[in-house]
Design a protein around this motif. Sequence first.
Motif, PDB file in Angstrom:
ATOM      1  N   SER A   1       0.863  -1.151  -0.182  1.00 26.61           N
ATOM      2  CA  SER A   1      -0.119  -0.091   0.022  1.00 26.61           C
ATOM      3  C   SER A   1       0.888   1.157   0.019  1.00 26.61           C
ATOM      4  CB  SER A   1      -0.874  -0.007   1.222  1.00 26.61           C
ATOM      5  OG  SER A   1      -0.012   0.153   2.343  1.00 26.61           O
TER       6      SER A   1
ATOM      7  N   TYR B   1      -4.671  -0.091  -5.231  1.00 31.49           N
ATOM      8  CA  TYR B   1      -3.878   1.406  -5.487  1.00 31.49           C
ATOM      9  C   TYR B   1      -2.469   1.113  -5.551  1.00 31.49           C
ATOM     10  CZ  TYR B   1      -8.063   2.224  -2.803  1.00 31.49           C
ATOM     11  OH  TYR B   1      -9.524   2.262  -2.382  1.00 31.49           O
ATOM     12  N   GLY B   2      -1.894   1.736  -6.055  1.00 31.35           N
ATOM     13  CA  GLY B   2      -0.318   1.995  -6.029  1.00 31.35           C
ATOM     14  C   GLY B   2       0.404   0.568  -6.668  1.00 31.35           C
TER      15      GLY B   2
ATOM     16  N   ALA C   1      -3.025   6.652   0.337  1.00 39.82           N
ATOM     17  CA  ALA C   1      -2.777   6.596  -1.289  1.00 39.82           C
ATOM     18  C   ALA C   1      -3.350   8.132  -1.780  1.00 39.82           C
ATOM     19  CB  ALA C   1      -3.971   5.883  -1.978  1.00 39.82           C
TER      20      ALA C   1
END
Lengths: 382, 93
Positions: free
Chosen positions: A30, A190-191, A264
């Motif tokens: 994350s 995410y990411g 994020a």
Amino acid sequence: MNASAPELPAPIGLLAELTHRCPLRCPYCSNPLELDKRSGELDTATWRRVLSEAAALGVLHLHLSGGEPTIRTDIVEITAHCARTGLYSNLITSGVGGALEKLDALADAGLDHVQLSFQAADAANAERIGGFANAQAQKTAFAGRVTALGLPLTINAVIHRGNIGEVDRIIDLAVALGARRLEIAHTQYYGWASMNRAALMPTKADVDRSIQIVEAARKALEGRLQIDLVVPDYYATYPKACAGGWGRRLINVTPSGRVLPCHAAETIPGLEFWSVRDRTLADIWTSSPAFMAYRGTDWMLEPCRSCDRKERDWGGCRCQALALTGDASATDPVCVYSPHHARIKALAAAEASVNAAGSYVYRSFSLGDRPASAASPAGGVS
Amino acid sequence: MREVLRLDDVLRLPRGVRLRFDEVRVTHVLLAPERTFDLDAVAADVLSFVDGIRSVDDIVAALSEKYLEDRAVIEHDVIGLLDELCRKRVLDR
């Protein structure tokens, strides 16, 4: 409630990303794609001040995270400062590297709780996913010491296509390790996880089966193991209230001191983040442009604006809205009322249908680093 | 499957569960792994008697004395609260 409402709630939790350094290289990490370097990390005195300010502001739970937080040479002092200020300290750790060596000192310093990650129940699979050899034995030894010290143990397992068939074994593992809590947390994209989405996305059928397994285990293990389930939102009907609503409950502090409404948030262009190096946490919480941007409901567009769920899910996740629709102010496309909803479901199904083991881009400080060992014999997913 | 709470069970707050007064929100809270329980004054009182020595029966008796209530009136609610917290693994017996 709007951004200027006088009754701004106090934050309840603070995620302290003490460092981005970590021995593991999980492809769903994350942390942001651009990791903070050690040279830019906050020093001990600054963290002490941030923790004191957090306690005064109303924070109750302090999550010591990273990266791997035990890499910090001052992790014991930081934990002791949590205890001094009344903060409930939660160590979020991989349990590998030097973590075990520091555990007794952390317990003596007043650590309240340990959350230990497992990448899978099967050691070879776990070590393939985490990109780190001999991790499982170290984690098992670490868990044993946590319970021997009388500390409460939570096992966290991030679920994706590479381990979704092991959910029952992960539950058994948590029981065997003496955990009081288990988090079965489906990957949030995410990411790094977004970059690896095609290799990580499970099928709807596997997701449904995993949820049934968790629900049955919850009943069978009631009073022994508390199981928390984070469902994968690409297959959901309504979005989650991201971080309990933007700027409502949580604060994230990055290794270099930037203060974010969620981990994020830096993926959203144009947001102005303030740093604990320059301002107090209270000032940042109440007035930082990044916290003000999506706090409350005034920023919402349709279909959120007139929706009766708007104060339940707060429009869902801004980062996901940006990543999937190009507009951070849009309704989270996970929501059935989003015009993009059908497309997102189709995208998840298409990616999950590629019947290949994960070929991951492993997390690293340099995006150019793609180790050959990462490629699976089953072939890559482009 | 779990056994329901009995009157002779002795309960305690395990390590990692703390009763605290939250001065910012002006309320008692029970802090546990990844969760916070907001407590009203009565719930905070109930938990203040959980000490690893008193049985559930003793706790009901102590509360009955403190609130000048017949124990039959409060027993059900007290056991309900304690049982719920055991179920969530916030209290140990």
